[in-house]
Write an enzyme that holds these catalytic residues in place. Structure first.
Site, PDB file in Angstrom:
ATOM      1  N   GLY A   1      39.869 -17.383   8.159  1.00 41.92           N
ATOM      2  CA  GLY A   1      39.663 -18.167  10.048  1.00 41.92           C
ATOM      3  C   GLY A   1      38.026 -19.587   9.902  1.00 41.92           C
ATOM      4  O   GLY A   1      38.381 -19.962  10.678  1.00 41.92           O
TER       5      GLY A   1
ATOM      6  N   ALA B   1      38.292 -14.310  10.657  1.00 40.23           N
ATOM      7  CA  ALA B   1      38.618 -12.816  12.007  1.00 40.23           C
ATOM      8  C   ALA B   1      37.529 -11.893  11.463  1.00 40.23           C
ATOM      9  O   ALA B   1      37.305 -11.982  10.081  1.00 40.23           O
ATOM     10  CB  ALA B   1      39.716 -12.601  11.765  1.00 40.23           C
TER      11      ALA B   1
ATOM     12  N   GLU C   1      43.655 -14.353   3.053  1.00 43.61           N
ATOM     13  CA  GLU C   1      43.936 -13.482   3.863  1.00 43.61           C
ATOM     14  C   GLU C   1      45.379 -12.951   3.081  1.00 43.61           C
ATOM     15  O   GLU C   1      45.706 -11.492   3.260  1.00 43.61           O
ATOM     16  CB  GLU C   1      44.467 -14.280   4.365  1.00 43.61           C
ATOM     17  CG  GLU C   1      44.116 -14.793   6.153  1.00 43.61           C
ATOM     18  CD  GLU C   1      43.452 -16.000   5.725  1.00 43.61           C
ATOM     19  OE1 GLU C   1      43.167 -16.549   4.175  1.00 43.61           O
ATOM     20  OE2 GLU C   1      42.815 -16.966   6.487  1.00 43.61           O
TER      21      GLU C   1
ATOM     22  N   GLU D   1      39.505 -21.657   8.372  1.00 39.96           N
ATOM     23  CA  GLU D   1      40.727 -22.820   8.672  1.00 39.96           C
ATOM     24  C   GLU D   1      39.421 -23.387  10.514  1.00 39.96           C
ATOM     25  O   GLU D   1      40.753 -24.402  10.667  1.00 39.96           O
ATOM     26  CB  GLU D   1      41.715 -21.579   9.835  1.00 39.96           C
ATOM     27  CG  GLU D   1      43.106 -20.980   9.033  1.00 39.96           C
ATOM     28  CD  GLU D   1      43.362 -19.560   9.079  1.00 39.96           C
ATOM     29  OE1 GLU D   1      42.602 -18.577   9.185  1.00 39.96           O
ATOM     30  OE2 GLU D   1      44.640 -19.858   9.070  1.00 39.96           O
TER      31      GLU D   1
HETATM   32  N1  T1G Z   1      35.274  -8.815   9.776  1.00 36.92           N
HETATM   33  C1  T1G Z   1      34.807  -7.812   9.785  1.00 36.92           C
HETATM   34  N2  T1G Z   1      33.452  -7.620   9.056  1.00 36.92           N
HETATM   35  C2  T1G Z   1      33.189  -8.302   8.116  1.00 36.92           C
HETATM   36  C3  T1G Z   1      34.074  -9.128   7.071  1.00 36.92           C
HETATM   37  C4  T1G Z   1      35.095  -9.339   8.448  1.00 36.92           C
HETATM   38  N3  T1G Z   1      35.636 -10.734   8.067  1.00 36.92           N
HETATM   39  N4  T1G Z   1      34.043  -9.746   5.814  1.00 36.92           N
HETATM   40  C5  T1G Z   1      32.905  -9.388   5.963  1.00 36.92           C
HETATM   41  N5  T1G Z   1      32.751  -7.853   6.984  1.00 36.92           N
HETATM   42  C6  T1G Z   1      31.453  -6.681   6.689  1.00 36.92           C
HETATM   43  C7  T1G Z   1      31.625  -5.977   5.321  1.00 36.92           C
HETATM   44  O1  T1G Z   1      32.546  -4.931   5.883  1.00 36.92           O
HETATM   45  C8  T1G Z   1      30.152  -5.173   5.662  1.00 36.92           C
HETATM   46  O2  T1G Z   1      29.930  -4.769   5.841  1.00 36.92           O
HETATM   47  C9  T1G Z   1      29.862  -6.785   5.497  1.00 36.92           C
HETATM   48  O3  T1G Z   1      30.474  -7.155   6.424  1.00 36.92           O
HETATM   49  C10 T1G Z   1      28.738  -7.660   4.494  1.00 36.92           C
HETATM   50  O4  T1G Z   1      29.944  -7.759   4.103  1.00 36.92           O
HETATM   51  C11 T1G Z   1      42.927 -16.319  10.868  1.00 36.92           C
HETATM   52  C12 T1G Z   1      43.209 -13.378  10.608  1.00 36.92           C
HETATM   53  C13 T1G Z   1      32.460 -12.330   3.317  1.00 36.92           C
HETATM   54  C14 T1G Z   1      32.623 -12.645   0.624  1.00 36.92           C
HETATM   55  O5  T1G Z   1      39.037 -11.265   3.478  1.00 36.92           O
HETATM   56  O6  T1G Z   1      35.278 -11.205   1.361  1.00 36.92           O
HETATM   57  O7  T1G Z   1      39.907 -14.658   9.204  1.00 36.92           O
HETATM   58  O8  T1G Z   1      29.845  -2.685   5.105  1.00 36.92           O
HETATM   59  O9  T1G Z   1      29.114  -6.102   1.753  1.00 36.92           O
HETATM   60  O10 T1G Z   1      29.494  -8.405  -0.925  1.00 36.92           O
HETATM   61  O11 T1G Z   1      43.738 -16.109   9.398  1.00 36.92           O
HETATM   62  O12 T1G Z   1      32.787  -9.431   3.063  1.00 36.92           O
HETATM   63  O13 T1G Z   1      27.925  -3.831   5.111  1.00 36.92           O
HETATM   64  O14 T1G Z   1      28.657  -2.785   7.251  1.00 36.92           O
HETATM   65  O15 T1G Z   1      31.412  -7.808   1.435  1.00 36.92           O
HETATM   66  O16 T1G Z   1      28.331 -10.748   0.324  1.00 36.92           O
HETATM   67  C15 T1G Z   1      39.334 -13.554   6.122  1.00 36.92           C
HETATM   68  C16 T1G Z   1      36.332 -10.178   4.222  1.00 36.92           C
HETATM   69  C17 T1G Z   1      39.462 -12.209   6.892  1.00 36.92           C
HETATM   70  C18 T1G Z   1      37.227 -12.183   4.196  1.00 36.92           C
HETATM   71  C19 T1G Z   1      30.485 -10.837   1.794  1.00 36.92           C
HETATM   72  N6  T1G Z   1      38.278 -12.907   5.860  1.00 36.92           N
HETATM   73  N7  T1G Z   1      35.603 -10.497   3.672  1.00 36.92           N
HETATM   74  O17 T1G Z   1      30.766  -9.924   0.429  1.00 36.92           O
HETATM   75  O18 T1G Z   1      29.093  -7.861   1.373  1.00 36.92           O
HETATM   76  S1  T1G Z   1      41.584 -12.549   8.665  1.00 36.92           S
HETATM   77  C20 T1G Z   1      37.860 -12.705   4.431  1.00 36.92           C
HETATM   78  C21 T1G Z   1      34.648 -10.566   2.254  1.00 36.92           C
HETATM   79  C22 T1G Z   1      41.284 -13.677   8.416  1.00 36.92           C
HETATM   80  C23 T1G Z   1      42.621 -15.553  10.391  1.00 36.92           C
HETATM   81  C24 T1G Z   1      42.446 -14.087   9.401  1.00 36.92           C
HETATM   82  C25 T1G Z   1      32.968 -10.383   1.938  1.00 36.92           C
HETATM   83  C26 T1G Z   1      32.251 -10.815   1.786  1.00 36.92           C
HETATM   84  P1  T1G Z   1      29.206  -3.002   5.755  1.00 36.92           P
HETATM   85  P2  T1G Z   1      30.037  -6.735   1.789  1.00 36.92           P
HETATM   86  P3  T1G Z   1      28.756  -9.630   0.643  1.00 36.92           P
END
Ligand code: T1G
Ligand code: NAD
Length: 704
Positions: free
Chosen positions: A103, A62, A126, A106
Site C-alpha cells: 500500500g 497496510a 502482497e 500504491e
Molecule cells: N504491517 C504491520 N506490521 C508490520 C508491517 C506491516 N505491513 N511491516 C512490518 N511490520 C512490523 C513487523 O511485524 C515487526 O514487528 C516490525 O514491523 C519490523 O519489521 C492495500 C493490503 C518492511 C521490509 O508485505 O516486508 O499493503 O516483530 O522485523 O527486517 O495492497 O517488515 O518488531 O513487533 O520485518 O527491517 C504489504 C511487510 C502489506 C511489507 C522491514 N507490505 N513487511 O523489515 O523489520 S499488504 C508488506 C516487510 C498491503 C495493499 C495491501 C518488512 C520490512 P515486531 P521487521 P525489517
C-alpha cells in the site's frame, strides 16, 4: 496511535507519516494523512506537497496485523487517501527511503511524482501474503512501468532497488544526499513548471512483450502449483489492459477481497508473523549483549563445511576452513570457486565480488589454525567420539570466550559441551544445525544447550541474521526439531511402499499436496547410504517386536545409494537428475512385502498424505510438550524452510489446525490400534479433547 504532521519548507508542504517502526497504514494513519492533505490544499502559501515516511522513511503498506479484524466504520482507509491525492490541484511528490512496499507503493503511485534515496527498495509484496495489491497497484504500476516489469513485480513480489525503479520510470529521480532537501528542491522545480502534473490513471499501459502473460501463466503453472494468489495477480494486471481504469480498480478489489479470505492468505500471514515471533527467545532481550563475530572458522570441509564457509564469505565475514584430509580441503575450495564462477556466468554476482568472497576463505592445515576466530563451527563426520576429540582440540586452540558450535544432525550437544567443561561453564557451546546445501537453505536450527549463555545465544541469533538465515531455537534431543520429526515421515514412506504404493505414487501425492519434492526423490538426492549405515550401527537398539521395513536397506544392499550411484528409489541416466521409475525397485518392494506377509493394495493420495503428515503433527506435539520447540509456529518454520513444506499451507502445525486436531487425533488413535509408532502425543490428546488448536497454545503462551 500513528499520525501525520505537516511542515512548511518555503512554498513546499511536507507531510510526514509517523507510525513507527515502518509507518504501516494502521487505524488513524490514513485519516491523519487526509487531514494534512486538506490543510496543505487549503494553505495558499503551499504550492506543492511532499509526502514521506517518518523515522527511517519506510512505507510498509497496510497494517498486516489488522487483516481479518474489523476496521472501525468511520475511519478512513488508504483507499480514501489515494483519490484525495489524485484530486489535489497541487502536485504531490512521494519521497521514499528504506522500503516502499504494498500500500505504501500504491499510495506513491497515485502521487504525481516519486523521488527516492538510493538505498530504497520498492515492491508489491502482497502476493507473498496470498493476495494481489488491493489499492490500485495492479492498475497503476503497469501504467507507469511497462507491463512486463509491473507483472513480474506483482506476480513474484520481488523488491526493485531505486536505480532500477528509476530506469523503469517508477521513480522520477534518485536523490543523492539528503532526501528531504532533494525532494523539496524537486517539488519546487515541478511547481514552477506548472500543470499539468501527470497521474498514472490517465496513462495507457505499454505492452512491451505481447507474449508475457502466456509465458508467465506457464511459469506459474510449474512454479506456483496449488496456489491462487500469483494467478490472481496476473489476472488483475491483464485487466489493466482490457478494462477502463475505474472498472479495473473495482475488479481488483473484488479479487483482492476473495483472496484475502482464503486459507492460502491466512497461512501466509501466519508465516509472516511466525518469522518475526521466532526471534523472541526466552531469556534473550534487546539488552542482551551480542558479541561481534569478526572472524569465523569451520572444521570439516565436506558437504556441510563447504556450504557453511560459503555462507560466511557471502556475508563478508572472513572464515578459515580446515580438514584432516588435505584432499577434502582442496576439493572444498574448488567447489566453492566453481559455485561462484557459475553465479558469475549467470549474472548473479560480478567477477570482483566473487573474487572478494573467495579471498575471505582461508584454508588452514591444522585445527590450531582456528585460533583468533570468534566462533568455530564443527562439521566433521557424524560420530560422537570423533566430535568429542575435535571439541577438545578446539577448546585448547581457541581464544577464551570463542564460541564452539556443532553442526551435528542428531547428536547430544549437551554431552559435547561436557567434553569441554571450561568452555561449557563459560556458556560458549551450542549447536548450529545448517541444512544442505547450506549456502542455499534458509533454515538454521540453533540448538540451545543447557549451558549456553544468553550472550552466546544472542550472538548466534544476530549472526544468523547477518548470514541471511532464519534462525529457529531448538532444545537438545535426538534430531532436534526437524530431523526428529523426519523419522516418522520416512518410516511411513517405507511402510506405504510395502503396502502397495509405488515411489511415484508417494512422491506424486506429496508434491500434489505442495511439498517441494517427494520423499523418495529427496532420499535419492541426499543419498540412502548414510542412514543405512546408521541403521546397521543401531540395529541392536531396535525393538524387535515393532514393525520394521527393510525396503531402504535392501536398496542399499544392491548398491542403490541414490543419484550418486545412478540408482535408488528411481534410476537415473548418466549426468541426469531426472528420476525414472524402475521396475527393479517395484519387484524389490514386492519381494520385501511378501517376506513380511503384507497383502498389497492400491493406496490413494489422500491416505498417503495423512500417513506421512500425521506423524509429523504428532511428533511436533511431543516437541512442544517437552519444550524442545518454543512454539508451534517455530515447528512450522522448520518444515517450511528446511524440508520443503509448502509455505502457502502455513507449515505443518498450522495446516493441522485447519484439518482439525480432533479429526487428526481420531485417525492417529485408529492407526495406533493396528500399527506401531502411532501412539497419540499427550498434547494432541489434550488439545483434541478441548477442541483447541496449536494456534490457541501459541496465543496463550504469548499471553493474549
Ligand atoms: N504491517 C504491520 N506490521 C508490520 C508491517 C506491516 N505491513 N511491516 C512490518 N511490520 C512490523 C513487523 O511485524 C515487526 O514487528 C516490525 O514491523 C519490523 O519489521 C492495500 C493490503 C518492511 C521490509 O508485505 O516486508 O499493503 O516483530 O522485523 O527486517 O495492497 O517488515 O518488531 O513487533 O520485518 O527491517 C504489504 C511487510 C502489506 C511489507 C522491514 N507490505 N513487511 O523489515 O523489520 S499488504 C508488506 C516487510 C498491503 C495493499 C495491501 C518488512 C520490512 P515486531 P521487521 P525489517
Ligand atoms: P562429509 O562427510 O561430507 O564431511 C565431513 C568432513 O569432515 C570430511 O571432509 C572429513 O575429512 C572431515 N573430518 C573428519 N574428521 C576430521 C577431523 N578430525 N578434523 C578435521 N576434519 C575432519 O559430511 P557432511 O555431510 O558435511 O556432514 C558433516 C556434519 O554435518 C555431520 O555432523 C552431519 O551430521 C551434519 N549435517 C549434515 C547434513 C547433510 O545433509 N549432509 C545436514 C546437516 C548437518
Amino acid at each position: 496511535m500513528g499520525g501525520a504532521s505537516l511542515e512548511r519548507h518555503g512554498a513546499i508542504g511536507v507531510i510526514t507519516i509517523d507510525n513507527p517502526p515502518v509507518n504501516a497504514m494502521s487505524v488513524g494513519v490514513p485519516g491523519a494523512i487526509l487531514s494534512r492533505l486538506e490543510e496543505a490544499g487549503a494553505d495558499d502559501a503551499i504550492e506543492a506537497i511532499v509526502l514521506r515516511g517518518g523515522g527511517r522513511g519506510a512505507l510498509a503498506g497496510a497494517d498486516i496485523a489488522m487483516f481479518g479484524k474489523p476496521w472501525p466504520e468511520d475511519e478512513p482507509t488508504l483507499r480514501h487517501v489515494i483519490p484525495a491525492i489524485e484530486r489535489s490541484t497541487k502536485p504531490v511528490i512521494a519521497a521514499l527511503a528504506g522500503y516502499c512496499l504494498g500500500g505504501g507503493l500504491e499510495m506513491a503511485l497515485s502521487c504525481h511524482y516519486r523521488v527516492a534515496s538510493r538505498e530504497t527498495g520498492v515492491g508489491q509484496p502482497e502476493v507473498l501474503l496470498g493476495f494481489p495489491p488491493g489499492a490500485g497497484g495492479t492498475q497503476r504500476l503497469p501504467r507507469i512501468a511497462n507491463v512486463s516489469t509491473a507483472l513480474a513485480m506483482i506476480v513474484d513480489g520481488t523488491r526493485v532497488p531505486a536505480e532500477k525503479a528509476a530506469e523503469h520510470g517508477i521513480l522520477d529521480r534518485v536523490i543523492e544526499g539528503d532526501l528531504l532537501q532533494g525532494a523539496v528542491a524537486f517539488a519546487e522545480e515541478r511547481a514552477a513548471g506548472g500543470p499539468p502534473h501527470p497521474l498514472a490513471r490517465d496513462r495507457t499501459p505499454v505492452l512491451d512483450d505481447p507474449g508475457i502473460f502466456e509465458a508467465t501463466r506457464e511459469r506459474l503453472a510449474r512454479r506456483a502449483r496449488g496456489q491462487r494468489a500469483p494467478l490472481a495477480c496476473l489476472e488483475c494486471v491483464e485487466m489493466a489492459l482490457s478494462l477502463p481504469f475505474d472498472e479495473g480498480i473495482r475488479r481488483e478489489r473484488e479479487v483482492f477481497e476473495a483472496c484475502m479470505a482464503s486459507a492460502e492468505s491466512k497461512a501466509l500471514r501466519h508465516v509472516f508473523f511466525a518469522e518475526r515471533q521466532a526471534r523472541r527467545v526466552p531469556g534473550i532481550g534487546k539488552e542482551t549483549p551480542a558479541r561481534p563475530v569478526e572472524r569465523a572458522a569451520i572444521v570439516g570441509a565436506g558437504t556441510m563445511g563447504t556450504g557453511i564457509a560459503t555462507c560466511f564469505a557471502n556475508a563478508g565475514i572472513p572464515v578459515r576452513l580446515t580438514d584432516s584430509d588435505g584432499g577434502a580441503l582442496e576439493r572444498a575450495l574448488a567447489a566453492i570457486r566453481s559455485g561462484y564462477e557459475s553465479r558469475v556466468a549467470r549474472g548473479r554476482i560480478g567477477t570482483a565480488d566473487a573474487e572478494a568472497r573467495m579471498a575471505l576463505i582461508e584454508p588452514v592445515e591444522t585445527m590450531e589454525g582456528v585460533a583468533g576466530a570468534d566462533l568455530v563451527i564443527e562439521a566433521v563426520f557424524e560420530e560422537m567420539p570423533l566430535k568429542e576429540e575435535v571439541f577438545r582440540t578446539l577448546d585448547a586452540a581457541c581464544d577464551e570466550g570463542a564460541i564452539i558450535a556443532s553442526n551435528t544432525s542428531y547428536l547430544d550437544v549437551n554431552h559435547l559441551a561436557d567434553t569441554v567443561p571450561r568452555r561449557r561453564d563459560a556458556g560458549c557451546v551450542l549447536g548450529m544445525h545448517f541444512f544442505s546445501p547450506a549456502q542455499v537453505m534458509r533454515l538454521l536450527e540453533v540448538v540451545r544447550t543447557d549451558s549456553a549463555s544468553p550472550e552466546t545465544l544472542a550472538t548466534v541469533l544476530a549472526l544468523a541474521q547477518r548470514l541471511g538465515k532464519l534462525a529457529v531455537v531448538a532444545g537438545v534431543c535426538h534430531g532436534f526439531i526437524g530431523n526428529r520429526m523426519l523419522e516418522g515421515y520416512t518410516r511411513q514412506v517405507r511402510f506405504l511402499l510395502e503396502e502397495g504404493a509405488s515411489p511415484v505414487d508417494v512422491d506424486a501425492a506429496m508434491t500434489g499436496f505442495g511439498m517441494a519434492m517427494g520423499p523418495c526423490a529427496v532420499a535419492d538426492l541426499a543419498g540412502l547410504d548414510v542412514s543405512w549405515r546408521k541403521r546397521k550401527a543401531d540395529a541392536h537398539l531396535r525393538d524387535p517386536s515393532k514393525r520394521y521395513s527393510a525396503v531402504a536397506d535392501r536398496l542399499c544392499e544392491r548398491g542403490r545409494f541414490g543419484q550418486k550411484t545412478g540408482a535408488g528409489y528411481y534410476r537415473y541416466e548418466p549426468g541426469s537428475r531426472t528420476p525414472i521409475p524402475d521396475p527393479e525397485v517395484d519387484a524389490l518392494i514386492a519381494e520385501v512385502a511378501a517376506e513380511s506377509g503384507i497383502a498389497r493394495r492400491s493406496i490413494g493420495a489422500d491416505e498417503i498424505v495423512e500417513r506421512l503428515l500425521y506423524p509429523l503433527v504428532n511428533e511436533g506435539a511431543r516437541l512442544l510438550d517437552e519444550g524442545i520447540a518454543l512454539r508451534a509456529s517455530d515447528v512450522d518454520l522448520v518444515w517450511i524452510n528446511g524440508y520443503g513444506f509448502p509455505r502457502w499451507r502455513g507449515g505443518v502445525m498450522h495446516w493441522a489446525d485447519g484439518v482439525g486436531l480432533a479429526a487428526i487425533h481420531e485417525t492417529v488413535a485408529r492407526l495406533d490400534e493396528s500399527e506401531d509408532y502411532w501412539e497419540p502425543a499427550p498434547l494432541l490428546n489434550r488439545l483434541a479433547a478441548d477442541g483447541k488448536g496449536f494456534a490457541d497454545l501459541d496465543r496463550a503462551a504469548r499471553g493474549g
